[in-house]
Design a protein around this motif. Structure first.
Motif, PDB file in Angstrom:
ATOM      1  N   SER A  83     -48.818 -55.074  38.291  1.00 50.67           N
ATOM      2  CA  SER A  83     -48.340 -54.512  37.028  1.00 50.67           C
ATOM      3  C   SER A  83     -47.902 -53.063  37.192  1.00 50.67           C
ATOM      4  N   ILE A  84     -46.667 -52.789  36.787  1.00 49.08           N
ATOM      5  CA  ILE A  84     -46.108 -51.443  36.867  1.00 49.08           C
ATOM      6  C   ILE A  84     -46.457 -50.682  35.589  1.00 49.08           C
ATOM      7  N   GLU A  85     -47.104 -49.550  35.749  1.00 51.66           N
ATOM      8  CA  GLU A  85     -47.374 -48.669  34.612  1.00 51.66           C
ATOM      9  C   GLU A  85     -46.384 -47.505  34.674  1.00 51.66           C
ATOM     10  N   TYR A  86     -45.643 -47.296  33.607  1.00 45.53           N
ATOM     11  CA  TYR A  86     -44.670 -46.209  33.618  1.00 45.53           C
ATOM     12  C   TYR A  86     -45.135 -45.040  32.750  1.00 45.53           C
ATOM     13  N   LYS A  87     -44.524 -43.888  33.026  1.00 42.07           N
ATOM     14  CA  LYS A  87     -44.820 -42.664  32.274  1.00 42.07           C
ATOM     15  C   LYS A  87     -43.600 -41.763  32.409  1.00 42.07           C
ATOM     16  N   PRO A  88     -43.155 -41.123  31.331  1.00 37.99           N
ATOM     17  CA  PRO A  88     -41.894 -40.377  31.423  1.00 37.99           C
ATOM     18  C   PRO A  88     -41.940 -39.131  32.303  1.00 37.99           C
ATOM     19  N   PHE A  89     -43.082 -38.449  32.336  1.00 34.19           N
ATOM     20  CA  PHE A  89     -43.253 -37.247  33.153  1.00 34.19           C
ATOM     21  C   PHE A  89     -44.742 -36.967  33.285  1.00 34.19           C
ATOM     22  N   GLN A  90     -45.072 -35.967  34.074  1.00 32.38           N
ATOM     23  CA  GLN A  90     -46.444 -35.589  34.429  1.00 32.38           C
ATOM     24  C   GLN A  90     -47.014 -36.573  35.466  1.00 32.38           C
TER      25      GLN A  90
ATOM     26  N   ARG B 176     -44.868 -35.095  37.745  1.00 25.76           N
ATOM     27  CA  ARG B 176     -43.516 -34.645  38.050  1.00 25.76           C
ATOM     28  C   ARG B 176     -42.769 -34.318  36.761  1.00 25.76           C
ATOM     29  N   ALA B 177     -41.752 -33.483  36.859  1.00 22.70           N
ATOM     30  CA  ALA B 177     -40.947 -33.159  35.680  1.00 22.70           C
ATOM     31  C   ALA B 177     -40.239 -34.412  35.156  1.00 22.70           C
ATOM     32  N   TYR B 178     -39.791 -35.263  36.089  1.00 18.46           N
ATOM     33  CA  TYR B 178     -39.188 -36.546  35.755  1.00 18.46           C
ATOM     34  C   TYR B 178     -39.846 -37.626  36.608  1.00 18.46           C
ATOM     35  N   ALA B 179     -40.428 -38.615  35.977  1.00 19.63           N
ATOM     36  CA  ALA B 179     -40.949 -39.757  36.728  1.00 19.63           C
ATOM     37  C   ALA B 179     -39.788 -40.678  37.077  1.00 19.63           C
ATOM     38  N   PHE B 180     -39.887 -41.359  38.212  1.00 21.04           N
ATOM     39  CA  PHE B 180     -38.803 -42.254  38.613  1.00 21.04           C
ATOM     40  C   PHE B 180     -38.780 -43.498  37.732  1.00 21.04           C
ATOM     41  N   ILE B 181     -39.931 -44.115  37.535  1.00 22.46           N
ATOM     42  CA  ILE B 181     -40.025 -45.240  36.591  1.00 22.46           C
ATOM     43  C   ILE B 181     -40.617 -44.662  35.315  1.00 22.46           C
ATOM     44  N   ASP B 182     -39.740 -44.355  34.367  1.00 25.80           N
ATOM     45  CA  ASP B 182     -40.116 -43.473  33.266  1.00 25.80           C
ATOM     46  C   ASP B 182     -40.103 -44.102  31.889  1.00 25.80           C
ATOM     47  N   SER B 183     -39.742 -45.381  31.760  1.00 25.56           N
ATOM     48  CA  SER B 183     -39.531 -45.945  30.430  1.00 25.56           C
ATOM     49  C   SER B 183     -39.613 -47.459  30.471  1.00 25.56           C
ATOM     50  N   LEU B 184     -39.666 -48.046  29.272  1.00 14.96           N
ATOM     51  CA  LEU B 184     -39.666 -49.501  29.173  1.00 14.96           C
ATOM     52  C   LEU B 184     -38.425 -50.095  29.816  1.00 14.96           C
ATOM     53  N   GLY B 185     -37.268 -49.515  29.516  1.00 12.85           N
ATOM     54  CA  GLY B 185     -36.017 -50.062  30.042  1.00 12.85           C
ATOM     55  C   GLY B 185     -35.931 -50.002  31.548  1.00 12.85           C
ATOM     56  N   ILE B 186     -36.300 -48.856  32.133  1.00 16.80           N
ATOM     57  CA  ILE B 186     -36.258 -48.722  33.594  1.00 16.80           C
ATOM     58  C   ILE B 186     -37.282 -49.650  34.240  1.00 16.80           C
ATOM     59  N   ALA B 187     -38.479 -49.722  33.661  1.00 18.05           N
ATOM     60  CA  ALA B 187     -39.511 -50.605  34.218  1.00 18.05           C
ATOM     61  C   ALA B 187     -39.068 -52.066  34.160  1.00 18.05           C
TER      62      ALA B 187
ATOM     63  N   VAL C 119     -38.514 -54.684  37.220  1.00 20.83           N
ATOM     64  CA  VAL C 119     -39.172 -55.993  37.253  1.00 20.83           C
ATOM     65  C   VAL C 119     -38.139 -57.103  37.426  1.00 20.83           C
ATOM     66  N   ASN C 120     -37.022 -56.991  36.730  1.00 21.31           N
ATOM     67  CA  ASN C 120     -35.971 -58.007  36.838  1.00 21.31           C
ATOM     68  C   ASN C 120     -35.384 -58.052  38.247  1.00 21.31           C
ATOM     69  N   GLU C 121     -35.199 -56.877  38.875  1.00 25.04           N
ATOM     70  CA  GLU C 121     -34.637 -56.856  40.228  1.00 25.04           C
ATOM     71  C   GLU C 121     -35.652 -57.329  41.270  1.00 25.04           C
ATOM     72  N   VAL C 122     -36.911 -56.996  41.068  1.00 21.46           N
ATOM     73  CA  VAL C 122     -37.957 -57.498  41.977  1.00 21.46           C
ATOM     74  C   VAL C 122     -38.009 -59.023  41.891  1.00 21.46           C
ATOM     75  N   ASN C 123     -37.895 -59.540  40.663  1.00 15.49           N
ATOM     76  CA  ASN C 123     -37.743 -60.983  40.437  1.00 15.49           C
ATOM     77  C   ASN C 123     -38.866 -61.807  41.060  1.00 15.49           C
ATOM     78  N   ARG C 124     -40.085 -61.418  40.734  1.00 11.92           N
ATOM     79  CA  ARG C 124     -41.247 -62.181  41.162  1.00 11.92           C
ATOM     80  C   ARG C 124     -42.091 -62.509  39.928  1.00 11.92           C
ATOM     81  N   GLU C 125     -42.575 -63.738  39.860  1.00 15.76           N
ATOM     82  CA  GLU C 125     -43.326 -64.192  38.691  1.00 15.76           C
ATOM     83  C   GLU C 125     -44.571 -63.359  38.457  1.00 15.76           C
ATOM     84  N   ASN C 126     -45.168 -62.848  39.524  1.00 14.30           N
ATOM     85  CA  ASN C 126     -46.439 -62.124  39.401  1.00 14.30           C
ATOM     86  C   ASN C 126     -46.260 -60.616  39.218  1.00 14.30           C
TER      87      ASN C 126
END
Length: 308
Positions: free
Chosen positions: A147-154, A156-167, A171-178
Motif C-alpha cells: 500500500s502506497i501512502e502519499y503526502k504532499p510535502f514534509q 521534502r518541499a515537494y513529495a514525489f508521490i504527493d496526491s490521490l491522482g499521482i498515487a 498504481v495503475n502503471e504498476v498494474n498489480r492486484e496486490n
C-alpha cells in the motif's frame, strides 16, 4: 471495527517497553497493531513478536516502512542506485516479516523521495525507478497487500508521490492486484483533497488498502484527535469506508504532545465508535438517498441530523 494506533506515541509513557504498550492496547480495547519496520522489530524475531501479540489478544494489521539516515535524499527513487537497492531490500524484508506475523499490509510512505529545488531531479527517471521497484516488491510478495501512502510535502518541499491522482496513476502503471493506496486523512487535507472523495473512488475499485485517521487544519500534518476539526468530513469519510466494506484496521495516526497518549487514544476510540453508531442510526440507505438528490440544502439537513 478493527482499530490500531501509533506505537511511538505510547513508548515514552511506558519506558519504551513494547510489551507494556501492547498490554495497554489490549486494556483500552484496540484490536490490531501496525509496526514500524525496522525500528519496532529490531529486538524481536517474527516468532517472538507473534507470541507477544497473541499474549495480549492483538493481531497484526501490518508493517509500515520507516526510512532513516542514508535515505534522506530519496528511498526507492534515490539517484544512488545502491541506496535505492537498500530501500528495495528493506521493503522485501518488511513483506517477509509481515507474512510471518500474519499481517496483511505493508505500507510504503516514500517521505524522502521528492525534491526541494527546480532542476534537482529527473522526474521521468525517478518515476520509472520507483515504479519498477514497486513492481518488484509486489511480485516478490504477491500474498501481501502493498500500500502506497502519499503526502504532499514534509520532509521534502515537494513529495514525489504527493496526491490521490499521482498515487492512482502509479498504481495503475504498476498494474498489480496486490498494490493499492493508504489514505491518511491529514495528508489529504494538506493537499486540499476531500477525504471522502478518495475513500469513495478507491473503495469502489477495491484499492483502499489502509486508513490513517486523524484531523487537522490543512496547512500541516497536525495529527489532531479524530473529528475535532472537520467532524462532518470525517463522518462522510467513514460513511464511504462502510459503503465499500473496508475491512482492514483503522489506524489512529494522531500525535499527542501535551495530551496523555492513553487518554487521547481512548478519545479517538469513543469518537469513531460514536460516528459509526450515528451512521447506523441514520442509515446507510438514507444517507445514500440524500447524496443522490444532489442538494446542498438536503446535505445541510443531514448535518443537522448528525449533530442532533
Amino acid at each position: 471495527m478493527k482499530t490500531a494506533t501509533r506505537i511511538n506515541s505510547f513508548l515514552p509513557k511506558f519506558n519504551n517497553d513494547l510489551e507494556e504498550v501492547f498490554k495497554e492496547f489490549n486494556r483500552i480495547g484496540l484490536t490490531h497493531v501496525d509496526l514500524n519496520y525496522p525500528e519496532h522489530v529490531i529486538d524481536s524475531s517474527s516468532d517472538e513478536m507473534k507470541a507477544l501479540l497473541e499474549k495480549y489478544d492483538l493481531k497484526a494489521n501490518g508493517v509500515a516502512l520507516r526510512f532513516r539516515n542514508e535515505f534522506i535524499n530519496g528511498e526507492l527513487g534515490n539517484a544512488d542506485i545502491n541506496i535505492s537497492q537498500e530501500a528495495l531490500t528493506l521493503c522485501k524484508e518488511a513483506a517477509d516479516y509481515c507474512r510471518e506475523i500474519q499481517g496483511e499490509v505493508v505500507t510504503i510512505w516514500l517521505g524522502f523521495d521528492g525534491f526541494d529545488y527546480s532542476f534537482q531531479i529527473n522526474y521521468e527517471k525517478v518515476w520509472q525507478q520507483i515504479k519498477n521497484c514497486l513492481i518488484e516488491i509486489a511480485d516478490y510478495a504477491p500474498d501481501i497487500k502493498i500500500s502506497i501512502e502519499y503526502k504532499p510535502f514534509q520532509p521534502r518541499a515537494y513529495a514525489f508521490i504527493d496526491s490521490l491522482g499521482i498515487a492512482m496513476t502509479m498504481v495503475n502503471e504498476v498494474n498489480r492486484e496486490n498494490v493499492g493506496i493508504t489514505l491518511d486523512y491529514c495528508h489529504m487535507l494538506m493537499k486540499h483533497e476531500n477525504p471522502a472523495y478518495g475513500a469513495s473512488i478507491l473503495g469502489s475499485k477495491n484499492k483502499l488498502f489502509g486508513v490513517h485517521l486523524n484531523d487537522g487544519y490543512g496547512l500541516n500534518d497536525d495529527g489532531l484527535m479524530i473529528g475535532t476539526s472537520s467532524l462532518v468530513k470525517t463522518f462522510e469519510f467513514l460513511y464511504y469506508t462502510k459503503l465499500h466494506n473496508y475491512h482492514h484496521a483503522i489506524y489512529f495516526d494522531t500525535f499527542p504532545v501535551i495530551e496523555d497518549p492513553v487518554e487521547e487514544c481512548e478519545s479517538n476510540l469513543k469518537m469513531i465508535q460514536r460516528i459509526d453508531e450515528k451512521i447506523e442510526k441514520i442509515g446507510m440507505e438514507k444517507i445514500g438517498s440524500i447524496i443522490e438528490q444532489n442538494s446542498g440544502v438536503k446535505a445541510s439537513e443531514l448535518v443537522l441530523e448528525i449533530l442532533n
